[in-house]
Design an enzyme around this catalytic site. Structure first.
Site, PDB file in Angstrom:
ATOM      1  N   ASP A 157     -58.171  40.419-103.618  1.00  0.00           N
ATOM      2  CA  ASP A 157     -57.508  39.216-103.933  1.00  0.00           C
ATOM      3  C   ASP A 157     -56.022  39.429-104.032  1.00  0.00           C
ATOM      4  OD1 ASP A 157     -58.449  36.106-104.767  1.00  0.00           O
ATOM      5  OD2 ASP A 157     -56.370  36.666-105.321  1.00  0.00           O
ATOM      6  N   ILE A 158     -55.439  38.653-103.536  1.00  0.00           N
ATOM      7  CA  ILE A 158     -53.616  38.820-103.662  1.00  0.00           C
ATOM      8  C   ILE A 158     -53.335  38.686-105.038  1.00  0.00           C
ATOM      9  CG2 ILE A 158     -52.873  36.609-103.127  1.00  0.00           C
ATOM     10  CD1 ILE A 158     -50.928  38.156-101.019  1.00  0.00           C
TER      11      ILE A 158
ATOM     12  N   HIS B 170     -65.692  31.535 -98.932  1.00  0.00           N
ATOM     13  CA  HIS B 170     -65.507  32.816 -99.609  1.00  0.00           C
ATOM     14  C   HIS B 170     -66.226  32.858-100.838  1.00  0.00           C
ATOM     15  CE1 HIS B 170     -61.982  30.588-100.893  1.00  0.00           C
ATOM     16  NE2 HIS B 170     -61.939  30.968-101.738  1.00  0.00           N
TER      17      HIS B 170
ATOM     18  N   ASN C  32     -65.830  28.575-104.799  1.00  0.00           N
ATOM     19  CA  ASN C  32     -65.119  27.020-105.137  1.00  0.00           C
ATOM     20  C   ASN C  32     -65.487  26.234-104.067  1.00  0.00           C
ATOM     21  OD1 ASN C  32     -63.920  27.626-107.772  1.00  0.00           O
ATOM     22  ND2 ASN C  32     -62.417  28.850-106.545  1.00  0.00           N
TER      23      ASN C  32
ATOM     24  N   HIS D  16     -65.989  34.944-104.774  1.00  0.00           N
ATOM     25  CA  HIS D  16     -65.160  35.945-105.403  1.00  0.00           C
ATOM     26  C   HIS D  16     -65.875  36.730-106.064  1.00  0.00           C
ATOM     27  CE1 HIS D  16     -61.253  33.116-105.623  1.00  0.00           C
ATOM     28  NE2 HIS D  16     -62.169  32.241-104.983  1.00  0.00           N
TER      29      HIS D  16
ATOM     30  N   GLU E 259     -58.698  26.427-102.799  1.00  0.00           N
ATOM     31  CA  GLU E 259     -57.259  26.624-102.002  1.00  0.00           C
ATOM     32  C   GLU E 259     -57.559  26.980-100.562  1.00  0.00           C
ATOM     33  OE1 GLU E 259     -54.983  29.499-104.322  1.00  0.00           O
ATOM     34  OE2 GLU E 259     -54.972  28.280-106.155  1.00  0.00           O
ATOM     35  N   VAL E 260     -58.354  27.852-100.431  1.00  0.00           N
ATOM     36  CA  VAL E 260     -58.607  28.383 -98.806  1.00  0.00           C
ATOM     37  C   VAL E 260     -59.625  27.599 -98.528  1.00  0.00           C
ATOM     38  CG1 VAL E 260     -58.774  30.395 -97.560  1.00  0.00           C
ATOM     39  CG2 VAL E 260     -57.056  30.528 -99.589  1.00  0.00           C
TER      40      VAL E 260
HETATM   41  P1  DGP Z   1     -60.028  29.780-103.865  1.00  0.00           P
HETATM   42  O1  DGP Z   1     -59.263  28.717-104.748  1.00  0.00           O
HETATM   43  O2  DGP Z   1     -61.626  29.745-104.225  1.00  0.00           O
HETATM   44  O3  DGP Z   1     -59.638  28.918-102.462  1.00  0.00           O
HETATM   45  O4  DGP Z   1     -59.460  30.921-103.803  1.00  0.00           O
HETATM   46  C1  DGP Z   1     -58.442  31.390-102.914  1.00  0.00           C
HETATM   47  C2  DGP Z   1     -58.178  32.775-103.123  1.00  0.00           C
HETATM   48  O5  DGP Z   1     -57.479  33.430-102.177  1.00  0.00           O
HETATM   49  C3  DGP Z   1     -57.224  32.826-104.398  1.00  0.00           C
HETATM   50  O6  DGP Z   1     -57.727  33.711-105.451  1.00  0.00           O
HETATM   51  C4  DGP Z   1     -55.951  33.589-103.792  1.00  0.00           C
HETATM   52  C5  DGP Z   1     -56.398  34.232-102.667  1.00  0.00           C
HETATM   53  N1  DGP Z   1     -55.543  34.485-101.371  1.00  0.00           N
HETATM   54  C6  DGP Z   1     -54.825  33.602-101.042  1.00  0.00           C
HETATM   55  N2  DGP Z   1     -53.877  33.902 -99.909  1.00  0.00           N
HETATM   56  C7  DGP Z   1     -54.239  35.265 -99.737  1.00  0.00           C
HETATM   57  C8  DGP Z   1     -53.841  36.294 -99.030  1.00  0.00           C
HETATM   58  O7  DGP Z   1     -52.892  36.186 -98.164  1.00  0.00           O
HETATM   59  N3  DGP Z   1     -54.495  37.564 -99.163  1.00  0.00           N
HETATM   60  C9  DGP Z   1     -55.326  37.916-100.052  1.00  0.00           C
HETATM   61  N4  DGP Z   1     -55.742  38.973-100.092  1.00  0.00           N
HETATM   62  N5  DGP Z   1     -55.634  36.862-100.963  1.00  0.00           N
HETATM   63  C10 DGP Z   1     -55.353  35.587-100.829  1.00  0.00           C
END
Ligand code: DGP
Length: 122
Positions: free
Chosen positions: A33-34, A104, A91, A106, A99-100
């Site tokens: 995760d970023i 996925h 989520n 975590h 968010e995305v």
């Molecule tokens: P959620 O809220 O469950 O949709 O989590 C999305 C996660 O994705 C959040 O913890 C940050 C991660 N994330 C967002 N953009 C990027 C990216 O460009 N690269 C990586 N590795 N993670 C990302």
């Protein structure tokens, strides 16, 4: 909700955005995760275009679901968090602050994580 082919994980899967891969096979990609929320924070995603857990659980093939579940367990082992413990979380939607919009998991570990969740209001 329709799948957005320009979401950030779709772009990662197309190789348009770099990632720190920890696992990859025909159906699954996992990467750090970023914005890590624990010492170990890895995202496990199916390569198929699924918006959320609800979408994946209803519409993915048995082969995709099996590959995803098996890979998730194996990734936890490979990350070395099996012995001390870890948490997996997904989520879905607004209440969970997704968010995305690409399904996925975590995977958190590498430290004591406390109990469960903290609601915004109760
Ligand atoms: P959620 O809220 O469950 O949709 O989590 C999305 C996660 O994705 C959040 O913890 C940050 C991660 N994330 C967002 N953009 C990027 C990216 O460009 N690269 C990586 N590795 N993670 C990302």
């Amino acid at each position: 909700m329709a799948y957005d082919p320009n979401n950030i994980f779709a772009r990662i899967l197309r190789g348009e955005i770099p990632n720190q891969t920890v696992y990859e096979d025909e159906h699954v990609l996992a990467f750090h995760d970023i914005n890590p929320q624990a010492k170990v924070h890895v995202l496990v995603i199916p390569k198929g275009a699924y918006v959320s857990f609800a979408d994946f659980s209803q519409n993915a093939s048995p082969e995709e679901i099996t590959a995803f579940v098996r890979a998730s367990g194996r990734i936890a082992q490979d990350l070395g968090v099996e012995a001390d413990g870890y948490r997996i979380l997904s989520n879905h939607g607004v209440d969970a602050a997704q968010e995305v919009p690409h399904f996925h998991l975590h995977l958190f570990g590498g430290q004591r994580l406390g109990r469960m969740i903290k609601p915004l209001d109760s």
